[in-house]
Design a protein around this motif. Structure first.
Motif, PDB file in Angstrom:
ATOM      1  N   LYS A   1      10.460   3.878  -3.579  1.00  0.00           N
ATOM      2  CA  LYS A   1      10.542   5.203  -2.969  1.00  0.00           C
ATOM      3  C   LYS A   1       9.465   6.097  -3.569  1.00  0.00           C
ATOM      4  N   SER A   2       9.239   7.258  -2.949  1.00  0.00           N
ATOM      5  CA  SER A   2       8.155   8.120  -3.439  1.00  0.00           C
ATOM      6  C   SER A   2       8.434   8.599  -4.873  1.00  0.00           C
TER       7      SER A   2
ATOM      8  N   PRO B   1       7.994  -1.566   8.264  1.00  0.00           N
ATOM      9  CA  PRO B   1       7.497  -2.086   6.989  1.00  0.00           C
ATOM     10  C   PRO B   1       8.635  -2.193   5.961  1.00  0.00           C
TER      11      PRO B   1
ATOM     12  N   ASP C   1       3.676  -4.342   4.969  1.00  0.00           N
ATOM     13  CA  ASP C   1       3.880  -4.543   6.408  1.00  0.00           C
ATOM     14  C   ASP C   1       4.453  -5.929   6.642  1.00  0.00           C
TER      15      ASP C   1
ATOM     16  N   ILE D   1       5.698   2.986  -1.612  1.00  0.00           N
ATOM     17  CA  ILE D   1       4.929   1.737  -1.583  1.00  0.00           C
ATOM     18  C   ILE D   1       5.585   0.810  -0.556  1.00  0.00           C
ATOM     19  N   VAL D   2       4.793   0.322   0.375  1.00  0.00           N
ATOM     20  CA  VAL D   2       5.361  -0.533   1.433  1.00  0.00           C
ATOM     21  C   VAL D   2       4.530  -1.794   1.650  1.00  0.00           C
TER      22      VAL D   2
ATOM     23  N   TYR E   1       0.841  -1.194   0.000  1.00  0.00           N
ATOM     24  CA  TYR E   1       0.000   0.000   0.000  1.00  0.00           C
ATOM     25  C   TYR E   1       0.876   1.244   0.000  1.00  0.00           C
ATOM     26  N   GLU E   2       0.220   2.389  -0.254  1.00  0.00           N
ATOM     27  CA  GLU E   2       0.967   3.619  -0.327  1.00  0.00           C
ATOM     28  C   GLU E   2       1.069   4.263   1.045  1.00  0.00           C
ATOM     29  N   SER E   3       2.266   4.691   1.372  1.00  0.00           N
ATOM     30  CA  SER E   3       2.457   5.356   2.653  1.00  0.00           C
ATOM     31  C   SER E   3       3.400   6.523   2.423  1.00  0.00           C
ATOM     32  N   GLU E   4       2.901   7.718   2.626  1.00  0.00           N
ATOM     33  CA  GLU E   4       3.673   8.954   2.375  1.00  0.00           C
ATOM     34  C   GLU E   4       4.325   8.926   1.004  1.00  0.00           C
TER      35      GLU E   4
ATOM     36  N   MET F   1      10.009  -1.356   2.566  1.00  0.00           N
ATOM     37  CA  MET F   1       9.725  -0.358   1.539  1.00  0.00           C
ATOM     38  C   MET F   1      10.055  -0.922   0.166  1.00  0.00           C
TER      39      MET F   1
END
Ligand code: ARG
Length: 589
Positions: free
Chosen positions: A318-319, A313, A301, A298-299, A292-295, A315
């Motif tokens: 990267k963004s 998590p 858990d 894509i990560v 899922y997307e986090s900040e 990663m």
């Protein structure tokens, strides 16, 4: 051949049953009181609880049942219920003679369940010189590979080059600055690229540190390098072509270095080979709802309820969409699974990277990249320190290059070995190479991999003590006796090893008889230090025997031939053992 402990245990089982006890108590182990006995069985103690009898009584019953066994020379029940065992001389000589006849395997059976195993070791970073930190991975990984192969597994070593990180962008940026006219930088160029690389390895090794330094000092330079890395990863043609040049030039140089270490790889894949698998992998993870997307990133858990410390998590991107170390490792698992269906993947990497592998392994399991039938193993090794206890450095405090270190040790060895005036220059040089390599590799492998150790060149190079040169020196001594025997016109063909007549001769045979077990355990536990310890023990037993026995001046032909056969077998076992460690012995030194 069955392992000798298993044969002895079988004999013991029969005795337990004959005496009316369950054979599960009949386990025999090596004696921990070699002054009293060679093997022992402690099963009477747990049996006592089941049969409500005194352990000593049970031990005595078993001893009685062994009265006419031809396996043991002596069997003794001692308080509180130990059974002390000494093996029959003839039984032992039969066993070592069988090893001698089994020239190929020296009594070591192949596994009944061969597996396909990928072992990831070496892990050098392209365009950066090999430094001593890469030594351990190469040396330990190579030995584990050989140990597993010897057990009959299908083992594939993959070097996993570090060739997909920012160092590539840095090199491209610096090259652009120096040679802007190169066609690789022209975005409109659509012809084919030159075959010849626009740099040599020496230039490449200078370009990288220069670029790395500049990027730390100059923000806009740093930005450019990141931009170049991203464009390379997105597939910009000219950059891909440059990457190939960098790879070719580097790999040619790396191959030379690894050859010198007697290390070789079945696969020369790198992080960049994982590139085509990244996009579909990420899509699949997203589709399954596992990533899922986090900040912006894509990560996946990967924490678990039973975790004692927090596992962040994993990663995946990267963004800015760039791949990370995790990404290439996971995508590498994708092609490894597709192409090889391995039963096991082993990673021999610095133990400081453990968290990275915990995350990757969990993410791989969770997303189904690696199924439940494939084992994942992390063999984390400790740091190689200098005598001051800090990480191993050059005299002026820099990072020690592997080639410099090897040159130094080689030169020391050459000086030592050249004292032997009977060797020609070529012979001395060849021997020095072999002894230097043994010093380095054995110095490392005699330590448990997970521990930090002190790289003490002087100690490792000594011809006495638990060192590589001592092992080789012992072997050279045996080779010299065998050569002299042969030169005297005699032949031991047709003779076998005789029953041991002395303590030291029996001890030597006892150690020899344990070779198959030592090799199996070292492989199962992925623990080269165990075969190193065995090798040392064998050399000690051999030297002890040699000092106490007249061999070349022995007058009885049969006795002498028996010694020669015993020495030949010892040498063969040592040759095999050091081959498992990844080095070899000269004929003279
Ligand atoms: N190139 C890495 C380094 O120098 C080591 C690679 C280890 N293997 C792996 N699959 N991550 O730290």
């Amino acid at each position: 051949m069955k392992e000798i402990l298993e044969l002895i245990t079988d004999e013991m089982k029969k005795a337990f049953v004959k005496a009316g006890y369950d054979d599960k108590f009949a386990l025999v182990s090596l004696s921990n009181r070699p002054d009293l006995c060679e093997y022992q069985c402690n099963g009477a103690m747990p049996a006592a609880k089941v049969y409500h009898k005194a352990p000593l009584e049970i031990a005595r019953d078993v001893v009685k049942a062994l009265e006419d066994s031809n396996v043991f020379a002596s069997v003794e029940a001692v308080k509180p219920g130990f059974i002390n065992l000494k093996i029959q001389e003839a039984y032992l000589s039969d066993y070592v003679n069988a090893m001698r006849i089994d020239k190929e395997r020296l009594g070591s059976e192949k596994t009944s369940s061969p597996k396909t195993i990928i072992i990831d070791y070496g892990g050098p970073n392209v365009a950066k010189p090999l430094h001593v930190g890469h030594l351990r991975s190469a040396v330990i990984g190579e030995s584990i590979k050989r140990l597993l192969k010897f057990q009959g597994h299908n083992v594939i070593g993959d070097i996993h080059l570090g060739d997909w990180g920012t160092q590539m962008g840095l090199i491209i940026t610096e090259l652009h600055l120096r040679k802007p006219e190169l066609v690789y930088f022209d975005p409109d160029y659509d012809g084919s690229y030159p075959k010849e690389a626009p740099f040599t390895i020496a230039e490449l090794e200078e370009i990288y540190p220069t670029a790395s330094k500049k990027s730390k000092e100059d923000e806009s330079y740093h930005e450019k390098a990141l931009q170049a890395t991203a464009e390379l990863q997105q597939g910009r043609r000219g950059y891909r072509a440059l990457l190939n040049h960098i790879l070719n030039v580097s790999v040619t140089d790396l191959k030379k270095n690894y050859e010198r270490l007697n290390v070789s790889f079945e696969l020369w894949k790198g992080e960049s080979d994982a590139q085509p698998y990244i996009a579909p992998m990420v899509k699949d993870m997203l589709d399954k709802g596992l990533a899922y997307e986090s900040e912006g990133a894509i990560v996946v858990d990967v924490k678990e309820d039973t975790d004692k410390k927090e596992i962040p998590p994993c990663m995946i991107l990267k963004s800015d969409g760039a791949a990370l170390y995790n990404t290439t490792d996971l995508a590498t698992m994708v092609w490894r699974m597709e192409d090889y269906h391995p039963d096991k993947m082993i990673y021999v990497v610095d133990k400081r990277q453990e968290l990275h592998f915990v995350q990757c392994f969990r993410a791989a399991r969770k997303t189904g990249i690696v199924g439940p039938d494939t084992e994942l193993d992390f063999v984390g090794f400790g740091t190689m320190n200098g005598k001051d206890g800090g990480p191993f450095k050059t005299r002026d405090g820099g990072v020690m290059r592997l080639s410099v270190l090897l040159d130094e040790i080689y030169n020391d060895m050459l000086t030592k070995i050249s004292e032997n005036k009977s060797l020609s220059k070529e012979e001395a040089e060849q021997a020095a190479k072999q002894v230097a390599l043994a010093a380095v590799k054995y110095g490392d492998l005699s330590n448990q991999a997970s521990k930090d150790y002190i790289f003490d060149v002087e100690r490792f190079s000594a011809f006495e003590g638990n060192t590589g040169p001592y092992i080789l020196y012992t072997m050279v001594r045996i080779k010299s006796i065998l050569a002299k025997y042969k030169a005297s016109g005699k032949s031991a063909a047709g003779f076998g090893i005789n029953d041991p007549a002395t303590e030291s001769e029996k001890s030597l045979m006892l150690v020899l008889s344990r070779f198959n077990q030592a090799a199996r355990i070292a492989a199962e536990e992925m623990a080269p230090h165990k075969i190193a310890a065995y090798t040392y023990e064998l050399c000690n037993a051999l030297n002890h025997f040699y000092h106490e026995t007249k061999i070349l001046s022995q007058e009885n032909e049969g006795v002498q031939a028996g010694y020669i056969q015993l020495l030949s077998l010892s040498l063969a076992v040592l040759e095999q053992s050091i081959d498992l460690l990844g080095f070899s012995a000269p004929d003279r030194m």
